[in-house]
Design a protein around this motif. Structure first.
Motif, PDB file in Angstrom:
ATOM      1  N   VAL A 206     109.456 -29.121  33.175  1.00  0.00           N
ATOM      2  CA  VAL A 206     109.932 -27.809  32.496  1.00  0.00           C
ATOM      3  C   VAL A 206     109.771 -27.304  30.825  1.00  0.00           C
ATOM      4  O   VAL A 206     109.066 -26.425  30.582  1.00  0.00           O
ATOM      5  CB  VAL A 206     111.405 -27.444  32.569  1.00  0.00           C
ATOM      6  CG1 VAL A 206     111.968 -26.181  32.130  1.00  0.00           C
ATOM      7  CG2 VAL A 206     111.566 -27.373  34.339  1.00  0.00           C
ATOM      8  N   LEU A 207     109.831 -28.577  30.196  1.00  0.00           N
ATOM      9  CA  LEU A 207     109.603 -28.642  28.852  1.00  0.00           C
ATOM     10  C   LEU A 207     107.977 -28.753  28.525  1.00  0.00           C
ATOM     11  O   LEU A 207     107.872 -28.348  27.265  1.00  0.00           O
ATOM     12  CB  LEU A 207     110.485 -29.579  28.088  1.00  0.00           C
ATOM     13  CG  LEU A 207     111.842 -29.334  28.261  1.00  0.00           C
ATOM     14  CD1 LEU A 207     112.764 -30.671  27.448  1.00  0.00           C
ATOM     15  CD2 LEU A 207     112.378 -28.210  27.669  1.00  0.00           C
ATOM     16  N   ARG A 208     107.401 -29.455  29.278  1.00  0.00           N
ATOM     17  CA  ARG A 208     106.192 -29.644  28.852  1.00  0.00           C
ATOM     18  C   ARG A 208     105.294 -28.424  28.856  1.00  0.00           C
ATOM     19  O   ARG A 208     104.210 -28.445  28.125  1.00  0.00           O
ATOM     20  CB  ARG A 208     105.360 -30.632  30.004  1.00  0.00           C
ATOM     21  CG  ARG A 208     103.820 -31.243  29.672  1.00  0.00           C
ATOM     22  CD  ARG A 208     103.646 -31.890  30.898  1.00  0.00           C
ATOM     23  NE  ARG A 208     101.948 -32.286  30.561  1.00  0.00           N
ATOM     24  CZ  ARG A 208     100.895 -31.651  30.959  1.00  0.00           C
ATOM     25  NH1 ARG A 208     101.129 -30.243  31.291  1.00  0.00           N
ATOM     26  NH2 ARG A 208      99.857 -32.014  30.619  1.00  0.00           N
ATOM     27  N   GLY A 209     105.662 -27.497  29.686  1.00  0.00           N
ATOM     28  CA  GLY A 209     104.984 -26.529  29.908  1.00  0.00           C
ATOM     29  C   GLY A 209     103.616 -26.444  30.276  1.00  0.00           C
ATOM     30  O   GLY A 209     103.130 -27.317  31.109  1.00  0.00           O
ATOM     31  N   SER A 210     102.641 -25.389  30.015  1.00  0.00           N
ATOM     32  CA  SER A 210     101.297 -25.273  30.599  1.00  0.00           C
ATOM     33  C   SER A 210     100.450 -25.945  29.373  1.00  0.00           C
ATOM     34  O   SER A 210      99.372 -25.019  28.926  1.00  0.00           O
ATOM     35  CB  SER A 210     100.947 -23.888  30.883  1.00  0.00           C
ATOM     36  OG  SER A 210     101.213 -23.192  29.860  1.00  0.00           O
ATOM     37  N   ALA A 211     100.467 -27.287  28.872  1.00  0.00           N
ATOM     38  CA  ALA A 211      99.486 -27.919  28.207  1.00  0.00           C
ATOM     39  C   ALA A 211      98.394 -28.094  28.586  1.00  0.00           C
ATOM     40  O   ALA A 211      98.377 -28.514  29.890  1.00  0.00           O
ATOM     41  CB  ALA A 211     100.174 -29.069  27.278  1.00  0.00           C
TER      42      ALA A 211
END
Length: 333
Positions: A206-211
């Motif tokens: 959730v915190l990583r996101g769409s890197a």
């Protein structure tokens, strides 16, 4: 005379990564071994490393180099054998590439490896392992990432190269949470995950996101995490865990110790060495035998299964005090 540089370059840049499909870690280790060897040969022969020839890389030179590793650099026999493995791999490459050096290659291949001590593996108890897993702060972004990494490294028994090499596509959360691991020797395995590990992974995703970076775990700059980066993170959290679990002070906790801990706990729970080998991705069960030697419960089962020899009855009688005082002392004997 044949220059060494072109053949060594072909070995490190073509043979290892493309033909042998060696991992980047193996390529770096072999390159470092030859960096040490060429530096030693340059000083011994008083010539530039780029001017060295294949013929100069003979058995006496390599034996002197191996001796230098142990005496001057203080390397262990295991490290010495690892450097020798790189040299032997290059000798096999030269054997077919330069037929005139066949005899020289056979001489290098005949250099024996040194026997090493088979020490017991180090691992963490359940309380120690739990303290390390609880060390990251779940209120911070890095803490969420670190908690997911530590849980995954322990639960799956991952090598550090396998952990930092995990891609986002290697994680499956539905219907059964699992990871696809590409291990040592190009051996792949799929491992299911505990609910606690899955929960930690979900929180990080959730915190990583769409890197844009394909790796699962990212550093502070949004790039892939390195081996050194994970070692630094682990050391930081072990230091934190030591405050609540003082027994950690006596142990050297490396990333591979997490893998050993997973193996020992799995062996304790299943009592099946084959399942441990399957979980860790070992090529054969013989590699997994090191955990049997370190597991005391396996020896207790042997004690219970074997009938002990009978002890002959007898009664101890103390010697006469007067005669005992008259005996000559060992110094005067």
């Amino acid at each position: 005379m044949t220059l060494l540089a072109p053949h060594l370059t072909a070995f490190l840049r073509e043979r290892l990564p493309h033909e042998r499909h060696a991992s980047p870690h193996t390529c770096d280790a072999y390159a470092y071994a030859f960096q040490l060897l060429l530096t030693f040969a340059s000083k011994r022969l008083r010539t530039q490393p780029s001017s060295l020839t294949l013929e100069q890389l003979d058995v006496p030179l390599v034996l002197a180099f191996l001796d230098e590793l142990e005496t001057s650099r203080g390397n262990t026999a295991r490290t010495r054998n690892a450097r020798l493995a790189a040299i032997k791999s290059f000798a096999r490459f030269i054997e077919f590439r330069v037929p005139s050096c066949v005899q020289q290659s056979h001489g290098l291949l005949a250099i024996p490896s040194k026997k090493t001590d088979e020490k017991l593996v180090g691992f963490l108890t359940r309380d120690e392992m739990q303290a390390v897993l609880d060390a990251p702060d779940p209120r911070a972004r890095d803490g969420v990432r670190d908690r997911a990494m530590l849980h995954l490294a322990f639960a799956a028994g991952l090598r550090v190269s396998e952990l930092v090499g995990l891609k986002l596509d290697d994680v499956t959360l539905q219907p059964q949470a699992a990871i696809h691991v590409r291990g040592k020797g190009r051996r792949e395995r799929v491992l299911p995950l505990w609910k606690t590990t899955t929960k930690a992974l979900r929180a990080w995703l959730v915190l990583r996101g769409s890197a844009t970076c394909p790796e699962l775990f990212l550093n502070a700059r949004g790039g892939p995490l390195t081996r050194d980066g994970f070692e630094h993170i682990l050391a930081k959290h072990v230091k934190t865990a030591t405050a609540t679990t003082p027994s950690l002070k006596k142990k050297r906790v490396s990333p591979h110790v997490l893998r050993h801990s997973c193996a020992m706990h799995t062996l304790e729970a299943t009592r099946d060495i084959r399942k441990v080998a399957l979980w860790l991705g070992h090529a054969t069960a013989q590699t997994t035998e090191i955990y049997v030697r370190a597991d005391p419960t396996a020896k207790l089962e042997a004690i219970d299964a074997v009938l002990p020899p009978a002890l002959r009855r007898g009664r101890f009688r103390a010697p006469d005090k007067l005669l005992a005082s008259l005996r000559p002392s060992r110094k005067g004997a």
